[in-house]
Design an enzyme around this catalytic site. Structure first.
Site, PDB file in Angstrom:
ATOM      1  N   ASP A   1    -115.634 138.988   1.174  1.00 36.46           N
ATOM      2  CA  ASP A   1    -114.784 138.474  -0.089  1.00 36.46           C
ATOM      3  C   ASP A   1    -113.899 139.961  -0.345  1.00 36.46           C
ATOM      4  O   ASP A   1    -112.651 139.546  -0.282  1.00 36.46           O
ATOM      5  CB  ASP A   1    -115.611 137.999  -1.005  1.00 36.46           C
ATOM      6  CG  ASP A   1    -116.825 138.693  -1.535  1.00 36.46           C
ATOM      7  OD1 ASP A   1    -117.018 139.808  -1.232  1.00 36.46           O
ATOM      8  OD2 ASP A   1    -117.346 138.160  -2.582  1.00 36.46           O
TER       9      ASP A   1
ATOM     10  N   ASP B   1    -114.332 147.172  -1.991  1.00 35.91           N
ATOM     11  CA  ASP B   1    -113.971 147.963  -3.294  1.00 35.91           C
ATOM     12  C   ASP B   1    -114.375 149.379  -2.820  1.00 35.91           C
ATOM     13  O   ASP B   1    -113.519 150.058  -2.211  1.00 35.91           O
ATOM     14  CB  ASP B   1    -114.540 147.336  -4.507  1.00 35.91           C
ATOM     15  CG  ASP B   1    -114.361 148.211  -5.799  1.00 35.91           C
ATOM     16  OD1 ASP B   1    -113.388 148.740  -5.920  1.00 35.91           O
ATOM     17  OD2 ASP B   1    -115.293 148.112  -6.903  1.00 35.91           O
TER      18      ASP B   1
ATOM     19  N   ARG C   1    -116.530 131.603  -9.626  1.00 32.67           N
ATOM     20  CA  ARG C   1    -116.375 131.347  -8.125  1.00 32.67           C
ATOM     21  C   ARG C   1    -115.579 130.416  -7.319  1.00 32.67           C
ATOM     22  O   ARG C   1    -115.073 130.521  -6.153  1.00 32.67           O
ATOM     23  CB  ARG C   1    -117.657 131.319  -7.299  1.00 32.67           C
ATOM     24  CG  ARG C   1    -118.686 132.738  -7.870  1.00 32.67           C
ATOM     25  CD  ARG C   1    -120.009 132.582  -6.694  1.00 32.67           C
ATOM     26  NE  ARG C   1    -121.202 133.375  -7.316  1.00 32.67           N
ATOM     27  CZ  ARG C   1    -121.089 134.741  -7.167  1.00 32.67           C
ATOM     28  NH1 ARG C   1    -120.005 135.222  -6.385  1.00 32.67           N
ATOM     29  NH2 ARG C   1    -122.234 135.429  -7.622  1.00 32.67           N
TER      30      ARG C   1
ATOM     31  N   GLY D   1    -120.780 135.644  -2.899  1.00 28.90           N
ATOM     32  CA  GLY D   1    -119.207 135.495  -2.812  1.00 28.90           C
ATOM     33  C   GLY D   1    -118.433 135.316  -1.646  1.00 28.90           C
ATOM     34  O   GLY D   1    -117.618 134.552  -1.619  1.00 28.90           O
TER      35      GLY D   1
ATOM     36  N   PHE E   1    -110.447 144.229 -11.832  1.00 27.66           N
ATOM     37  CA  PHE E   1    -111.629 143.651 -11.805  1.00 27.66           C
ATOM     38  C   PHE E   1    -110.915 142.022 -11.517  1.00 27.66           C
ATOM     39  O   PHE E   1    -110.181 141.518 -12.567  1.00 27.66           O
ATOM     40  CB  PHE E   1    -112.363 143.414 -12.891  1.00 27.66           C
ATOM     41  CG  PHE E   1    -113.807 142.906 -12.472  1.00 27.66           C
ATOM     42  CD1 PHE E   1    -114.838 143.368 -11.893  1.00 27.66           C
ATOM     43  CD2 PHE E   1    -113.851 141.525 -13.031  1.00 27.66           C
ATOM     44  CE1 PHE E   1    -115.930 142.567 -11.584  1.00 27.66           C
ATOM     45  CE2 PHE E   1    -115.082 140.583 -12.779  1.00 27.66           C
ATOM     46  CZ  PHE E   1    -115.862 141.312 -12.079  1.00 27.66           C
ATOM     47  N   VAL E   2    -111.202 141.449 -10.547  1.00 20.39           N
ATOM     48  CA  VAL E   2    -110.663 139.990 -10.130  1.00 20.39           C
ATOM     49  C   VAL E   2    -111.663 139.096 -10.014  1.00 20.39           C
ATOM     50  O   VAL E   2    -112.981 139.372  -9.562  1.00 20.39           O
ATOM     51  CB  VAL E   2    -109.872 140.294  -8.630  1.00 20.39           C
ATOM     52  CG1 VAL E   2    -108.680 140.731  -9.030  1.00 20.39           C
ATOM     53  CG2 VAL E   2    -110.732 140.629  -7.652  1.00 20.39           C
TER      54      VAL E   2
ATOM     55  N   ASP F   1    -117.063 136.497  -8.811  1.00 21.51           N
ATOM     56  CA  ASP F   1    -117.781 135.935 -10.285  1.00 21.51           C
ATOM     57  C   ASP F   1    -117.515 137.046 -11.317  1.00 21.51           C
ATOM     58  O   ASP F   1    -117.278 138.139 -11.021  1.00 21.51           O
ATOM     59  CB  ASP F   1    -119.028 135.477  -9.848  1.00 21.51           C
ATOM     60  CG  ASP F   1    -120.168 136.851  -9.851  1.00 21.51           C
ATOM     61  OD1 ASP F   1    -119.660 137.808  -9.274  1.00 21.51           O
ATOM     62  OD2 ASP F   1    -120.941 136.862 -10.678  1.00 21.51           O
TER      63      ASP F   1
HETATM   64  P1  5GP Z   1    -118.080 147.999  -2.978  1.00 17.36           P
HETATM   65  O1  5GP Z   1    -119.596 148.369  -2.708  1.00 17.36           O
HETATM   66  O2  5GP Z   1    -117.234 148.024  -1.816  1.00 17.36           O
HETATM   67  O3  5GP Z   1    -117.769 149.038  -4.173  1.00 17.36           O
HETATM   68  O4  5GP Z   1    -118.361 146.559  -3.744  1.00 17.36           O
HETATM   69  C1  5GP Z   1    -118.313 145.471  -3.037  1.00 17.36           C
HETATM   70  C2  5GP Z   1    -118.894 144.346  -3.865  1.00 17.36           C
HETATM   71  O5  5GP Z   1    -118.737 144.504  -5.307  1.00 17.36           O
HETATM   72  C3  5GP Z   1    -118.204 143.176  -3.454  1.00 17.36           C
HETATM   73  O6  5GP Z   1    -118.573 142.404  -2.558  1.00 17.36           O
HETATM   74  C4  5GP Z   1    -118.228 142.317  -4.855  1.00 17.36           C
HETATM   75  O7  5GP Z   1    -119.467 141.591  -4.784  1.00 17.36           O
HETATM   76  C5  5GP Z   1    -118.043 143.434  -5.997  1.00 17.36           C
HETATM   77  N1  5GP Z   1    -116.902 143.655  -6.400  1.00 17.36           N
HETATM   78  C6  5GP Z   1    -115.757 144.480  -6.165  1.00 17.36           C
HETATM   79  N2  5GP Z   1    -114.984 144.348  -6.963  1.00 17.36           N
HETATM   80  C7  5GP Z   1    -114.872 143.282  -7.422  1.00 17.36           C
HETATM   81  C8  5GP Z   1    -114.027 142.608  -8.375  1.00 17.36           C
HETATM   82  O8  5GP Z   1    -113.015 143.083  -8.691  1.00 17.36           O
HETATM   83  N3  5GP Z   1    -114.557 141.349  -8.933  1.00 17.36           N
HETATM   84  C9  5GP Z   1    -115.689 141.059  -8.660  1.00 17.36           C
HETATM   85  N4  5GP Z   1    -116.118 139.769  -9.141  1.00 17.36           N
HETATM   86  N5  5GP Z   1    -116.591 141.398  -7.564  1.00 17.36           N
HETATM   87  C10 5GP Z   1    -116.217 142.598  -7.311  1.00 17.36           C
END
Ligand code: 5GP
Length: 182
Positions: free
Chosen positions: A103, A106, A168, A50, A155-156, A162
């Site tokens: 990118d 979360d 993407r 991503g 969720f985006v 993706d």
């Molecule tokens: P974290 O460990 O911070 O919860 O998650 C990070 C990863 O989760 C990001 O690098 C991404 O790959 C995925 N992710 C988190 N939120 C989203 C979202 O809203 N959409 C998508 N497509 N991927 C997300």
């Protein structure tokens, strides 16, 4: 038979961040990084897949000598702790000024793990730049030196992000229709 156009994709609910706002944000982040890293030994480290869309735009807004390197980790699973590195960096980061380009952040769990791995390799400095920040979902307190755009808990997709490998390449950030999420 009709032609595909992302604006009419039935899965897409709407545009959350436009192409123009993304471009302005990327250029502002690049300007700040250029000012902060002058005279340093900058290495941009990006997580596949991503992050590459953001990286490609961001690195051209940084007017400094720098290198690019990539890591891959096992894919998104909410609430997961340690993630598996499926592709490591090619070059050493020891003594380098490492900026991790993400990118989206979360929960922060993925990044927290990644930073702990990178820190063990003795970089001269270690900082984070994310384009999108879902900060209301954060589970670990992380210092994010460069944060582009705060987004709500949705969720985006698009601009690198993706849904099962697709979307993407959307030039904007979009939300999905509820039916698709189920
Ligand atoms: P974290 O460990 O911070 O919860 O998650 C990070 C990863 O989760 C990001 O690098 C991404 O790959 C995925 N992710 C988190 N939120 C989203 C979202 O809203 N959409 C998508 N497509 N991927 C997300």
């Amino acid at each position: 038979m009709g032609f595909y156009h992302s604006m009419h994709d039935p899965a897409i609910e709407g545009i959350l961040v436009s192409t123009e706002v993304i471009a302005d944000t990327v250029s502002e982040l690049g300007r700040r990084i250029t000012a902060d890293y002058a005279g340093k030994n900058l290495a941009l480290v990006t997580v596949l897949r991503g992050g590459v869309i953001f990286l490609a735009d961001l690195c051209r807004e940084i007017d400094l000598p720098l290198s690019l390197d990539f890591m891959a980790i096992s894919s998104y699973s909410p609430g997961a702790g340690a993630v598996r590195i499926t592709k490591d960096l090619d070059d050493s980061i020891t003594g380098r000024d490492v900026l991790v380009v993400e990118d989206i952040i979360d929960t922060g769990l993925t990044l927290n793990y990644l930073l702990s791995v990178l820190r063990q390799r003795d970089p001269a400095s270690l900082a984070v730049c994310t384009l999108f920040d879902k900060d209301v979902r954060r589970l670990v307190d992380l210092p994010i030196e460069y944060s582009g755009i705060r987004i709500p808990d949705r969720f985006v997709i698009g601009y690198g992000l993706d849904l099962m490998g697709r979307y993407r390449n959307l030039p904007f950030l979009a939300t999905l229709r509820e039916e698709v999420m189920e």
